[in-house]
Design an enzyme around this catalytic site. Structure first.
Site, PDB file in Angstrom:
ATOM      1  N   TYR A 182      41.351 -12.651  -3.656  1.00  0.00           N
ATOM      2  CA  TYR A 182      42.502 -13.019  -2.796  1.00  0.00           C
ATOM      3  C   TYR A 182      43.637 -13.557  -3.663  1.00  0.00           C
ATOM      4  O   TYR A 182      44.264 -14.574  -3.321  1.00  0.00           O
ATOM      5  CB  TYR A 182      42.054 -14.041  -1.753  1.00  0.00           C
ATOM      6  CG  TYR A 182      41.083 -13.475  -0.728  1.00  0.00           C
ATOM      7  CD1 TYR A 182      39.706 -13.477  -0.967  1.00  0.00           C
ATOM      8  CD2 TYR A 182      41.552 -12.898   0.444  1.00  0.00           C
ATOM      9  CE1 TYR A 182      38.821 -12.927  -0.044  1.00  0.00           C
ATOM     10  CE2 TYR A 182      40.678 -12.348   1.367  1.00  0.00           C
ATOM     11  CZ  TYR A 182      39.314 -12.366   1.123  1.00  0.00           C
ATOM     12  OH  TYR A 182      38.436 -11.808   2.039  1.00  0.00           O
ATOM     13  N   GLU A 223      36.477  -7.114  -0.723  1.00  0.00           N
ATOM     14  CA  GLU A 223      37.315  -7.894   0.182  1.00  0.00           C
ATOM     15  C   GLU A 223      38.652  -8.188  -0.477  1.00  0.00           C
ATOM     16  O   GLU A 223      38.686  -8.555  -1.652  1.00  0.00           O
ATOM     17  CB  GLU A 223      36.689  -9.246   0.523  1.00  0.00           C
ATOM     18  CG  GLU A 223      35.625  -9.259   1.592  1.00  0.00           C
ATOM     19  CD  GLU A 223      35.160 -10.677   1.912  1.00  0.00           C
ATOM     20  OE1 GLU A 223      33.968 -10.854   2.176  1.00  0.00           O
ATOM     21  OE2 GLU A 223      36.001 -11.603   1.842  1.00  0.00           O
ATOM     22  N   GLU A 280      29.136 -13.481  -1.474  1.00  0.00           N
ATOM     23  CA  GLU A 280      29.731 -14.674  -2.093  1.00  0.00           C
ATOM     24  C   GLU A 280      28.751 -15.812  -2.332  1.00  0.00           C
ATOM     25  O   GLU A 280      28.992 -16.968  -1.934  1.00  0.00           O
ATOM     26  CB  GLU A 280      30.927 -15.154  -1.274  1.00  0.00           C
ATOM     27  CG  GLU A 280      32.051 -14.138  -1.259  1.00  0.00           C
ATOM     28  CD  GLU A 280      33.405 -14.729  -0.925  1.00  0.00           C
ATOM     29  OE1 GLU A 280      34.413 -14.041  -1.202  1.00  0.00           O
ATOM     30  OE2 GLU A 280      33.453 -15.875  -0.459  1.00  0.00           O
ATOM     31  N   ASP A 332      32.446 -18.568   6.688  1.00  0.00           N
ATOM     32  CA  ASP A 332      33.752 -18.608   7.358  1.00  0.00           C
ATOM     33  C   ASP A 332      33.791 -17.799   8.644  1.00  0.00           C
ATOM     34  O   ASP A 332      34.664 -16.949   8.845  1.00  0.00           O
ATOM     35  CB  ASP A 332      34.802 -18.082   6.372  1.00  0.00           C
ATOM     36  CG  ASP A 332      36.219 -18.171   6.926  1.00  0.00           C
ATOM     37  OD1 ASP A 332      37.025 -17.268   6.614  1.00  0.00           O
ATOM     38  OD2 ASP A 332      36.501 -19.120   7.686  1.00  0.00           O
TER      39      ASP A 332
HETATM   40  C1  GCU Z   1      35.701 -14.754   1.792  1.00  0.00           C
HETATM   41  C2  GCU Z   1      34.523 -14.510   2.661  1.00  0.00           C
HETATM   42  C3  GCU Z   1      34.895 -14.229   4.068  1.00  0.00           C
HETATM   43  C4  GCU Z   1      36.090 -15.081   4.472  1.00  0.00           C
HETATM   44  C5  GCU Z   1      37.260 -14.661   3.606  1.00  0.00           C
HETATM   45  C6  GCU Z   1      38.495 -15.491   3.917  1.00  0.00           C
HETATM   46  O1  GCU Z   1      35.831 -13.943   0.810  1.00  0.00           O
HETATM   47  O2  GCU Z   1      33.598 -13.562   2.217  1.00  0.00           O
HETATM   48  O3  GCU Z   1      33.796 -14.491   4.859  1.00  0.00           O
HETATM   49  O4  GCU Z   1      36.391 -14.975   5.804  1.00  0.00           O
HETATM   50  O5  GCU Z   1      36.949 -14.886   2.272  1.00  0.00           O
HETATM   51  O6  GCU Z   1      38.598 -16.565   3.354  1.00  0.00           O
HETATM   52  O7  GCU Z   1      39.306 -15.068   4.707  1.00  0.00           O
END
Ligand code: GCU
Length: 584
Positions: free
Chosen positions: A458, A494, A406, A167
């Site tokens: 997330y 994250e 990931e 990403d």
């Molecule tokens: C993931 C990933 C990131 C990405 C992020 C997102 O966890 O490791 O590279 O940018 O989620 O979706 O914002």
């Protein structure tokens, strides 16, 4: 070893404007461009090529991942003749083929690590022509992979353009400085310094690879209180020796004390080479559910980041490094992860000096374990793991190695894949914990042997979207289950939410600055209530460029708590407040 300038060593920075040409038909080699080519346009080096031009004579330069060619004509600086001469590329994304005066010097695969080619025999005293072919195209058997066949990534197949399995935008080109390096014929080739603590004293285990018959060491402390210079007579055994530093000043974020070690190589009683290294005396260890620095528990408060800025793309840009460290200091962070690739050497030198803790990550993001290219991906990951540890092993700021981000580890081949990388990393460095940053959680069986549990989550964004209460609740339960199963320190490596700069909503709503601030606040409150959680890294420090995709407005990831041009969003102020409270 990063080049140095002293009485024995020199380097010349070839940064500036080079000649550049896209090669849409991939005909350049057959057309003899390796000897030089016409029809070029000027390009800035170091920088990515994608945002320097609008047009490429086809669909536009931005999404053109090559191949493309660079050329530079240069004279040999005086004083270089007669020495060992090499060309050092700080990084070229992704695949680089290099010619000097028509002679092929070599190929390097991998976009974020320095590589060196010996050039002594091929340099002319006057005019030289350096030609580099760069191929940044995406492929399943490259790392990070891209252009994956649909079935390759069951369950995680979100396609974008360019079609990356990661990403962030696949910027291409010569992205860090190219140096012409002169070293003596008899030289120091490699230095490894491993610190330890013995009561009040510090110990430095040094390993030296050199083509001389003896070496001596000069130890200097930084700052006035320290002993000025101490020439140390050392008992070298097969190039290894131990230095005791009485009443040592340890390195830590609060006191980033550094020592300078200068190695002088002797030949026939004469000094024939010298190399200085800044080192810090500190230890890192995992004990039960704790992460220890110098024997004391630490808690990582920080961010993930990208080397990303308008126009220069992933190019080396010192002012942005200085700015980002100032943002980290302002918001109260003590650490960051080099998501998702090794950052510049200068970034780590400053982390040593400024006292930031770093989880140093290879470029293995978006790995999948389906057959097509699996073996090649393992080879590349082994190369990248070795290159990373070899390059960054002497930095006190580096407290852990991350083998991948990931990976799609649902696949049964994942555990064996990471076992091999883990054993490789441990064989190269026993002084730091090793991890993999996971998105699959408990299913990441590699946590059985990895030293730290790192998880990206997330909840309240990709899952339980807009519903923070259920998101945080689910996360709390998952973290407890993860700890119960693996009994290792946990880092939420994250977490975050997209916030369009200037977009506001009350009550908070997804994509508003309020929702991002609330999201991060709730996570920090939860994480700091868990005794086995030793770190929280917000995704992301700044907004950054991605590929085009339905879930990426303007081809940006807006999860930065600062905008791409480094201005604070509401969440940045909120985090500053939260972390200040925690420190009181
Ligand atoms: C993931 C990933 C990131 C990405 C992020 C997102 O966890 O490791 O590279 O940018 O989620 O979706 O914002």
């Amino acid at each position: 070893m990063f080049p140095q300038q002293n009485a024995f060593r020199q380097y010349f920075d070839l940064s500036g404007f080079w000649d550049f040409r896209f090669d849409p038909e991939d005909q350049g080699q057959a057309a003899g461009w390796a000897d030089g080519f016409e029809g070029s346009q000027p390009i800035a080096v170091p920088a990515s090529w994608n945002d320097q031009f609008l047009e490429d004579g086809a669909g536009g330069a931005r999404d053109n991942l090559g191949p493309a060619w660079y050329q530079l004509n240069f004279g040999l600086p005086w004083g270089f003749a007669g020495r060992q001469l090499s060309l050092r590329f700080g990084s070229v994304n992704y695949l680089a083929d290099v010619w000097l005066n028509g002679v092929f010097l070599g190929r390097h695969e991998g976009g974020h690590m320095a590589f060196v080619f010996d050039a002594t025999e091929h340099l002319h005293a006057d005019a030289n022509r350096l030609v580099v072919r760069v191929d940044g195209r995406l492929a399943p058997d490259r790392v990070p992979p891209g252009n994956l066949p649909r079935e390759a990534n069951e369950g995680f197949a979100m396609h974008s353009y360019p079609d990356t399995a990661f990403d962030f935008f696949p910027y291409c080109g010569i992205q860090r400085p190219v140096l012409l390096v002169a070293t003596p014929r008899q030289a120091i080739h490699d230095i490894t310094v491993t610190p330890a603590i013995d009561g009040e004293d510090g110990l430095l285990r040094v390993k030296l690879k050199a083509s001389g018959d003896n070496a001596r060491l000069v130890l200097e402390g930084f700052g006035s209180q320290r002993p000025a210079r101490q020439a140390l007579k050392l008992e070298w055994e097969q190039g290894e020796a131990e230095v005791r530093v009485p009443k040592a000043s340890l390195w830590s974020p609060a006191h980033p004390n550094l020592y300078r070690l200068t190695f002088e190589l002797l030949s026939g009683g004469q000094v024939c080479d010298a190399y200085s290294l800044q080192v810090g005396i500190r230890t890192v260890a995992v004990e039960g559910s704790l992460l220890l620095l110098n024997g004391e528990p630490i808690f990582l408060r920080g961010f993930c980041r990208h080397e990303d800025f308008p126009v220069s793309g992933r190019g080396y840009l010192p002012p942005v490094i200085v700015r980002d460290y100032d943002l980290l200091k302002w918001v109260g962070a003590n650490s960051f992860r080099t998501s998702h690739y090794p950052y510049s050497e200068q970034m780590l030198d400053l982390a040593d000096r400024l006292g930031f803790l770093v989880i140093d990550e290879t470029q293995a993001v978006g790995l999948f374990f389906k057959e097509g290219g699996l073996e090649r991906r393992l080879e590349l990951c082994q190369q990248f793991t070795s290159e990373l540890i070899q390059r960054d092993k002497n930095h006190p700021c580096v407290i852990a190695w991350s083998l991948a981000n990931e990976p799609n580890s649902i696949h049964p081949a994942a555990k064996g894949f990471f076992r091999q990388l883990y054993d490789l990393a441990r064989s190269l460095d026993t002084s730091r914990p090793v991890t993999v940053v996971s998105m699959v959680g408990e299913a990441e069986e590699s946590f059985e042997f990895l030293d730290l549990v790192c998880l990206n989550r997330y909840n309240g964004w990709y899952t339980q979207s807009g519903d923070l209460d259920s998101g945080v609740q689910a996360l709390s339960a998952e973290l407890d289950a993860l700890y119960a199963r693996y009994k290792k320190p946990v880092i939420l490596s994250e977490f975050g939410a997209d916030a369009l700069p200037g977009h506001h909503a009350q009550p908070p709503e997804m994509f508003s600055e309020e929702y991002q601030a609330e999201f991060i606040t709730r996570y920090i409150q939860l994480l700091e209530s868990k005794p086995y959680v030793v770190g929280e890294h917000v995704w992301n420090l700044c907004d950054f460029k991605t590929s085009q995709a339905v879930f990426r407005m303007n081809s940006f990831n807006y999860k930065g708590v600062f905008t791409r041009d480094r201005r604070p969003k509401l969440a940045a102020h909120r985090i500053k407040q939260l972390w200040e409270e925690k420190k009181r």
